[in-house]
Design an enzyme around this catalytic site. Sequence first.
Site, PDB file in Angstrom:
ATOM      1  N   HIS A 156       0.796  -1.234   0.000  1.00 37.42           N
ATOM      2  CA  HIS A 156       0.000   0.000   0.000  1.00 37.42           C
ATOM      3  C   HIS A 156       0.824   1.277   0.000  1.00 37.42           C
ATOM      4  CE1 HIS A 156       0.298  -1.310   4.273  1.00 37.42           C
ATOM      5  NE2 HIS A 156       0.712  -0.065   4.402  1.00 37.42           N
TER       6      HIS A 156
HETATM    7  N1  UDP Z   1      -0.262  -5.113  10.256  1.00 34.75           N
HETATM    8  C1  UDP Z   1      -1.388  -5.519  10.928  1.00 34.75           C
HETATM    9  N2  UDP Z   1      -2.456  -5.930  10.200  1.00 34.75           N
HETATM   10  C2  UDP Z   1      -2.461  -5.965   8.837  1.00 34.75           C
HETATM   11  C3  UDP Z   1      -1.288  -5.552   8.154  1.00 34.75           C
HETATM   12  C4  UDP Z   1      -0.203  -5.119   8.891  1.00 34.75           C
HETATM   13  O1  UDP Z   1      -1.427  -5.527  12.162  1.00 34.75           O
HETATM   14  O2  UDP Z   1      -3.465  -6.358   8.244  1.00 34.75           O
HETATM   15  C5  UDP Z   1       0.889  -4.626  11.039  1.00 34.75           C
HETATM   16  C6  UDP Z   1       2.206  -5.300  10.735  1.00 34.75           C
HETATM   17  O3  UDP Z   1       2.388  -6.448  11.552  1.00 34.75           O
HETATM   18  C7  UDP Z   1       3.217  -4.219  11.038  1.00 34.75           C
HETATM   19  C8  UDP Z   1       2.473  -2.942  10.696  1.00 34.75           C
HETATM   20  O4  UDP Z   1       1.097  -3.275  10.716  1.00 34.75           O
HETATM   21  O5  UDP Z   1       3.531  -4.204  12.422  1.00 34.75           O
HETATM   22  C9  UDP Z   1       2.873  -2.433   9.335  1.00 34.75           C
HETATM   23  O6  UDP Z   1       2.131  -1.342   9.011  1.00 34.75           O
HETATM   24  P1  UDP Z   1       2.273  -0.584   7.614  1.00 34.75           P
HETATM   25  O7  UDP Z   1       2.608  -1.544   6.553  1.00 34.75           O
HETATM   26  O8  UDP Z   1       1.046   0.243   7.476  1.00 34.75           O
HETATM   27  O9  UDP Z   1       3.439   0.445   7.886  1.00 34.75           O
HETATM   28  P2  UDP Z   1       4.959   0.588   7.460  1.00 34.75           P
HETATM   29  O10 UDP Z   1       5.708  -0.498   8.106  1.00 34.75           O
HETATM   30  O11 UDP Z   1       5.022   0.526   5.970  1.00 34.75           O
HETATM   31  O12 UDP Z   1       5.334   1.924   7.998  1.00 34.75           O
END
Ligand code: UDP
Length: 356
Positions: free
Chosen positions: A194
Amino acid sequence: MKKIITCIGIRPDIIRLSQIIKKLDLYFENILVDSGQHYDYNLNKIFYDQLGVRKPEYNLNIKSGTHASQVAKLMIEFEKALIKEKPSFVVVLGDNNSSLGFALATSKLNIPLVHIEAGMRSKNWLMPEEKNRVIIDHLADLNICYLTEHKGNLLREGINPRRCWVVGNPIIDVVHAVKTNFKQDSPFYLVTCHRAENTENEKNLRIIITFLGELYRKKNVEIKYILMPKTQQMMEKYEINFPEGLNPIPPQGFLEFLGMEKEADLVISDSGTVVEECAILGTACLTIRESTERIDLIELGVNVLTGMDLEQMLSAAEMAISRRREPVTHYGKNIAEKICNILIGNSLNFYKFRER
Ligand code: UDP
């Protein structure tokens, strides 16, 4: 007790800060501020509930919008809280638009700013996160880095070494603190995708979906695709359909999702936190991006940066699946305690390092 403010921008911030907030609460009068950038139950409150984080004192309710409107709204609302609370310092994590707004408002009032997750660089200036990181690190009076190489990035940019600390990665404390709840006997692959660089770029989104369709045709293994509302909108806009074998599912709670990461035969993601969690769990993982700031995971051989070439992506998947599972150990442990240690020890003095 010193009064401080800890800022929460989006979902991964609640997750990463969950253990840190509990420690800070022991030694500071800690005011929690949630930006309200994520407001659906399954993107916000569920993480407070599952990780035992208390309700924030402020919710700034900024919701979604363009980059400028999000940052502007946040600055206006957060400035009011800063003026009312007069904290000794403010703690901000990460690189999202809320983190930037929190950092700018704090710095403009000359309130000492602490940035956790400092020094990560993808060297891709087209990413909104990269711009946010660079600005926040340079505004911060105290930069808390996960790894020595992140501190090296800050030093190369001319940041005073006295403003940089290396403690390890707090996500490791979180992964070890929770009990997951997901079980599936049949094999499956898990996908999250995303980031703007993938979903707002029609060419990249098409390649990724084509790759997943091809992967299913080759392997005949179910692929669970966590579909965020924004990605769904973009797929509708570009008229991209889900191929056979690719099953969209709604965003999951952390305990369910971490359980899925543990059980999956392969995780494919453009998320920074997801690739770190897979490295900790020893799950095979691909980064579906053209650049990454998690270079350590590529060097350790536990993650492949696929780029956007279909053949390369399929080969990377084969290689990752065939690799022996080996959890990484370089993230350290008790990171929340180390961060508290620095803030307590330094909280009286660190703003004297605000000379640039
Ligand atoms: N996560 C979650 N549920 C989902 C998808 C991701 O709890 O359906 C958690 C995942 O384990 C991680 C975090 O959300 O800890 C990642 O979030 P995101 O990808 O939005 O952020 P980024 O890491 O890219 O900043």
